[in-house]
Design an enzyme around this catalytic site. Structure first.
Site, PDB file in Angstrom:
ATOM      1  N   SER A 103       0.867  -1.443  -0.091  1.00 20.51           N
ATOM      2  CA  SER A 103       0.340  -0.190  -0.637  1.00 20.51           C
ATOM      3  C   SER A 103       1.076   0.982  -0.158  1.00 20.51           C
ATOM      4  CB  SER A 103      -1.043   0.337   0.444  1.00 20.51           C
ATOM      5  OG  SER A 103      -1.140   1.596   1.699  1.00 20.51           O
ATOM      6  N   TYR A 121      -1.421  -0.710  10.281  1.00 18.35           N
ATOM      7  CA  TYR A 121      -1.533  -1.029   8.801  1.00 18.35           C
ATOM      8  C   TYR A 121      -0.347  -0.872   8.589  1.00 18.35           C
ATOM      9  CZ  TYR A 121      -3.745  -1.137   4.023  1.00 18.35           C
ATOM     10  OH  TYR A 121      -4.004  -1.520   2.912  1.00 18.35           O
TER      11      TYR A 121
END
Length: 255
Positions: free
Chosen positions: A141, A154
């Site tokens: 990501s 995350y």
């Protein structure tokens, strides 16, 4: 490369980017193994592929479970005899500030997003070595490069995927196994919608603000990211390994 009869495992294949990868790979001629924690979602995607006249099976599995990963790989080998491509796409994304994040939540994010990549690669690579090669794409990501408030676990997991990808690629570069990572930006997926569902601001307003904040004036689509993932896994891309492909509409280019 010709995708005909290639066996492709996609984790988190039941929705979003994973679903798009499954559908596009099948349409290219691959035999797709749709791995999803929720069996019904995986079965739905596999049936979509079958209804189009292509081949797929759905295997239920929790990517944070080593036993589930071992079972998924064993069942794939039993069914098809090989694994040509592995796409590690499954992830969870709670939005919690660091001091409000308990150890159990932290461990769940790390095990689901990062340890799962280690475990799947560990199980799949021996079969790729036996077959003479293979391709792995790990979906990270833009949070590996820059992040936002509430994404500590995350971001840590996604940054870890980039470093782990580089390390694995060097371990097996001479054995014809290529390992690359793809970093999507804002993409309209169920995960994106889930991350904003508990906020007071109406969803439509938040989505519009997301679109307006992107250099391209819109968020991405799962199909756009799937194209990048399949390019990374294709034989035409045969000299790329250990690379980080960013597909974010210019998000990380902007100050």
């Amino acid at each position: 490369m010709s995708w005909h009869d290639k066996v492709v495992i996609v984790t988190g294949g039941g929705s979003g980017i994973g679903q798009a990868v499954c559908l596009q790979a099948a349409r290219k001629g691959a035999r797709v193994v749709v791995v999803n924690r929720t069996a019904e979602k995986g079965e739905h995607v596999a049936q979509l592929i079958i209804d189009e006249g292509f081949e797929a099976i759905a295997l239920q599995g929790d990517v944070s479970s080593e036993a589930d990963i071992q079972r998924v790989v064993a069942e794939t080998i039993s069914r098809y005899g090989k694994i040509d491509v592995l796409v590690n796409n499954a992830a969870v994304c709670p939005q919690v500030r660091l001091t409000e994040l308990c150890l159990e939540q932290w461990n769940h994010v790390i095990s689901s997003n990062l340890t799962s990549v280690f475990l799947f690669c560990k199980e799949v690579i021996p079969h790729m070595l036996q077959a003479g090669g293979g391709n792995i794409v790990n979906v990270s990501s833009v949070h590996a490069l820059g992040t936002l408030e509430g994404y500590s676990a995350y971001a840590a997991s996604k940054g870890g995927i980039v470093s782990l990808t580089r390390a694995i690629s060097l371990d097996y570069a001479k054995q014809n196994i290529r390992v690359n990572s793809v970093l999507p930006g804002a993409v309209h997926t169920p995960m994106l919608e889930a991350s904003i569902k508990n906020l007071d601001t109406p969803k439509e307003q938040i989505m519009n603000s997301w679109k307006e904040s992107q250099p391209m004036g819109r968020v991405g689509t799962p199909d756009e990211i799937a194209e990048v993932i399949l390019f990374a896994a294709s034989q035409e891309n045969s000299f790329m390994t250990g690379a980080t492909l960013v597909s974010d509409g210019g998000m990380t280019a902007e100050l």
